[in-house]
Design a protein around this motif. Structure first.
Motif, PDB file in Angstrom:
ATOM      1  N   GLY A   1       0.944  -1.236  -0.056  1.00 24.38           N
ATOM      2  CA  GLY A   1       0.041   0.029   0.076  1.00 24.38           C
ATOM      3  C   GLY A   1       0.892   1.118   0.010  1.00 24.38           C
ATOM      4  O   GLY A   1       1.854   1.209   0.300  1.00 24.38           O
ATOM      5  N   GLY A   2       0.287   2.178  -0.563  1.00 25.76           N
ATOM      6  CA  GLY A   2       0.952   3.655  -0.444  1.00 25.76           C
ATOM      7  C   GLY A   2       1.488   3.773  -2.015  1.00 25.76           C
ATOM      8  O   GLY A   2       1.330   3.119  -2.818  1.00 25.76           O
ATOM      9  N   ALA A   3       2.259   4.745  -1.842  1.00 25.83           N
ATOM     10  CA  ALA A   3       2.907   5.170  -3.379  1.00 25.83           C
ATOM     11  C   ALA A   3       4.206   5.802  -3.300  1.00 25.83           C
ATOM     12  O   ALA A   3       4.424   6.480  -2.401  1.00 25.83           O
ATOM     13  CB  ALA A   3       1.799   6.244  -4.054  1.00 25.83           C
ATOM     14  N   SER A   4       4.818   5.962  -4.372  1.00 22.00           N
ATOM     15  CA  SER A   4       6.105   6.514  -4.236  1.00 22.00           C
ATOM     16  C   SER A   4       6.303   7.353  -5.572  1.00 22.00           C
ATOM     17  O   SER A   4       5.777   7.004  -6.696  1.00 22.00           O
ATOM     18  CB  SER A   4       7.527   5.476  -4.152  1.00 22.00           C
ATOM     19  N   VAL A   5       7.111   8.460  -5.669  1.00 21.98           N
ATOM     20  CA  VAL A   5       7.464   8.988  -6.973  1.00 21.98           C
ATOM     21  C   VAL A   5       9.080   9.770  -6.544  1.00 21.98           C
ATOM     22  O   VAL A   5       9.238   9.999  -5.873  1.00 21.98           O
ATOM     23  CB  VAL A   5       6.429  10.093  -7.254  1.00 21.98           C
ATOM     24  N   ALA A   6       9.631   9.598  -7.794  1.00 19.20           N
ATOM     25  CA  ALA A   6      11.042  10.290  -7.667  1.00 19.20           C
ATOM     26  C   ALA A   6      10.895  11.701  -8.298  1.00 19.20           C
ATOM     27  O   ALA A   6      10.238  12.018  -9.377  1.00 19.20           O
ATOM     28  CB  ALA A   6      11.824   9.509  -8.704  1.00 19.20           C
ATOM     29  N   LEU A   7      11.216  12.468  -7.856  1.00 13.90           N
ATOM     30  CA  LEU A   7      11.144  13.988  -8.012  1.00 13.90           C
ATOM     31  C   LEU A   7      12.503  14.880  -7.850  1.00 13.90           C
ATOM     32  O   LEU A   7      13.329  14.565  -7.101  1.00 13.90           O
ATOM     33  CB  LEU A   7      10.221  14.909  -7.081  1.00 13.90           C
ATOM     34  N   ASP A   8      12.808  15.766  -8.750  1.00 12.59           N
ATOM     35  CA  ASP A   8      14.045  16.350  -8.860  1.00 12.59           C
ATOM     36  C   ASP A   8      13.782  17.652  -8.097  1.00 12.59           C
ATOM     37  O   ASP A   8      12.656  18.006  -7.841  1.00 12.59           O
ATOM     38  CB  ASP A   8      14.614  16.517 -10.404  1.00 12.59           C
ATOM     39  N   ASP A   9      14.694  18.606  -8.205  1.00 17.75           N
ATOM     40  CA  ASP A   9      14.649  19.724  -7.305  1.00 17.75           C
ATOM     41  C   ASP A   9      13.679  20.759  -7.890  1.00 17.75           C
ATOM     42  O   ASP A   9      13.108  21.390  -6.928  1.00 17.75           O
ATOM     43  CB  ASP A   9      16.122  20.431  -7.330  1.00 17.75           C
ATOM     44  N   VAL A  10      13.479  21.000  -9.280  1.00 20.45           N
ATOM     45  CA  VAL A  10      12.855  21.851  -9.802  1.00 20.45           C
ATOM     46  C   VAL A  10      11.324  21.262  -9.430  1.00 20.45           C
ATOM     47  O   VAL A  10      10.304  22.210  -9.128  1.00 20.45           O
ATOM     48  CB  VAL A  10      13.172  21.813 -11.442  1.00 20.45           C
ATOM     49  N   GLU A  11      10.921  20.093  -9.782  1.00 25.77           N
ATOM     50  CA  GLU A  11       9.774  19.743  -9.395  1.00 25.77           C
ATOM     51  C   GLU A  11       9.227  19.729  -8.006  1.00 25.77           C
ATOM     52  O   GLU A  11       7.992  20.176  -7.581  1.00 25.77           O
ATOM     53  CB  GLU A  11       9.509  17.928  -9.658  1.00 25.77           C
ATOM     54  N   ILE A  12      10.166  19.468  -7.210  1.00 26.48           N
ATOM     55  CA  ILE A  12      10.074  19.622  -5.620  1.00 26.48           C
ATOM     56  C   ILE A  12       9.621  21.188  -5.502  1.00 26.48           C
ATOM     57  O   ILE A  12       8.686  21.615  -4.468  1.00 26.48           O
ATOM     58  CB  ILE A  12      11.251  19.107  -4.764  1.00 26.48           C
ATOM     59  N   SER A  13      10.317  22.088  -6.086  1.00 25.43           N
ATOM     60  CA  SER A  13      10.401  23.623  -5.840  1.00 25.43           C
ATOM     61  C   SER A  13       8.976  24.034  -6.383  1.00 25.43           C
ATOM     62  O   SER A  13       8.504  24.809  -5.603  1.00 25.43           O
ATOM     63  CB  SER A  13      11.252  24.171  -6.544  1.00 25.43           C
ATOM     64  N   ILE A  14       8.558  23.355  -7.503  1.00 22.67           N
ATOM     65  CA  ILE A  14       7.124  23.946  -8.239  1.00 22.67           C
ATOM     66  C   ILE A  14       5.922  23.509  -7.305  1.00 22.67           C
ATOM     67  O   ILE A  14       5.261  24.320  -6.877  1.00 22.67           O
ATOM     68  CB  ILE A  14       7.010  23.267  -9.538  1.00 22.67           C
ATOM     69  N   ILE A  15       5.994  22.120  -6.757  1.00 27.36           N
ATOM     70  CA  ILE A  15       4.877  21.609  -6.049  1.00 27.36           C
ATOM     71  C   ILE A  15       4.957  22.511  -4.858  1.00 27.36           C
ATOM     72  O   ILE A  15       3.569  22.742  -4.119  1.00 27.36           O
ATOM     73  CB  ILE A  15       5.060  20.220  -5.848  1.00 27.36           C
ATOM     74  N   ARG A  16       5.994  22.655  -4.192  1.00 27.07           N
ATOM     75  CA  ARG A  16       6.142  23.397  -2.864  1.00 27.07           C
ATOM     76  C   ARG A  16       5.652  24.782  -2.876  1.00 27.07           C
ATOM     77  O   ARG A  16       4.832  25.127  -1.934  1.00 27.07           O
ATOM     78  CB  ARG A  16       7.276  23.337  -2.241  1.00 27.07           C
TER      79      ARG A  16
END
Length: 201
Positions: free
Chosen positions: A11-26
């Motif tokens: 159960g649950g989920a995982s995703v690999a994110l780069d710095d740009v993606e993390i910055s955009i979502i945050r």
């Protein structure tokens, strides 16, 4: 931005994110928090019952994004009431419903956005600049709610009223000022879709 959610064993989920993606979502989640605003008892934190019994607004928000996030409960945007009496009745029911539910809805959306920000803040990137986010099923549902709110907010700013409206956005020229917002909207849609699939039995 190729990051997509994948199911975790058990159960649950995982995703690999780069710095740009993390910055955009945050950044988007922080903006959403600011838009939703503080709770009604923010000025009286010493009284835990103040927020519980505080009544919410009875009128819909003036901001079009908040209107999209907190729509009237008893009105159909596709249908105009047949007579003035029916329209007034719908407005009264919507106002009453909003008064007793909007504070809870705002609190839930705040909690979802904060869960996203806290999860992103806890990530550590590897040497390649990627960080793997792992979510429990409960955390996945919070993320799903936040991603949906972010897409509704961006869609409202882009004046998207139907998913079919997005077809034209794929052909926007790079110089169009809406292009970054459109790319974020489409990317978040992909994240949302893959996260939904991880929650399916």
């Amino acid at each position: 931005m190729p990051g997509t959610f994948e199911p975790l064993p058990g159960g649950g989920a995982s995703v690999a994110l780069d710095d740009v993606e993390i910055s955009i979502i945050r950044s988007l989640a922080v903006q959403l928090l600011e838009l939703i605003g503080p709770g009604p008892a923010e000025d009286t934190p010493a009284d835990p019952l103040a927020e519980l019994f505080a009544e919410g607004p009875s009128e819909p928000p003036s901001d079009p994004v908040l209107k999209r996030l907190f729509p009237d409960a008893y009105s159909d945007p596709e249908q105009t009431p047949g007579n003035p009496h029916e329209a007034a009745e719908q407005r009264a029911h919507s106002a009453e419903f909003r008064r007793y539910t909007e504070n809870d809805l705002r609190a839930g959306k705040r909690e979802n956005a904060l869960a996203v920000i806290n999860a992103l803040n806890a990530l550590t990137a590897d040497e390649g600049g990627l960080a793997v986010l792992e979510l429990t099923p409960a955390e996945s549902r919070r993320w799903l709610g936040a991603l949906n709110d972010l897409r509704l907010a961006i869609g409202s700013r882009l004046e998207i009223t139907d998913e079919d409206d997005t077809d034209d956005f794929y052909r926007l020229p790079d110089e169009d000022p809406r292009k970054p917002m459109v790319m974020a909207y489409l990317w978040l849609g992909g994240l949302q879709e893959t996260l939904v699939s991880t929650l399916m039995p």
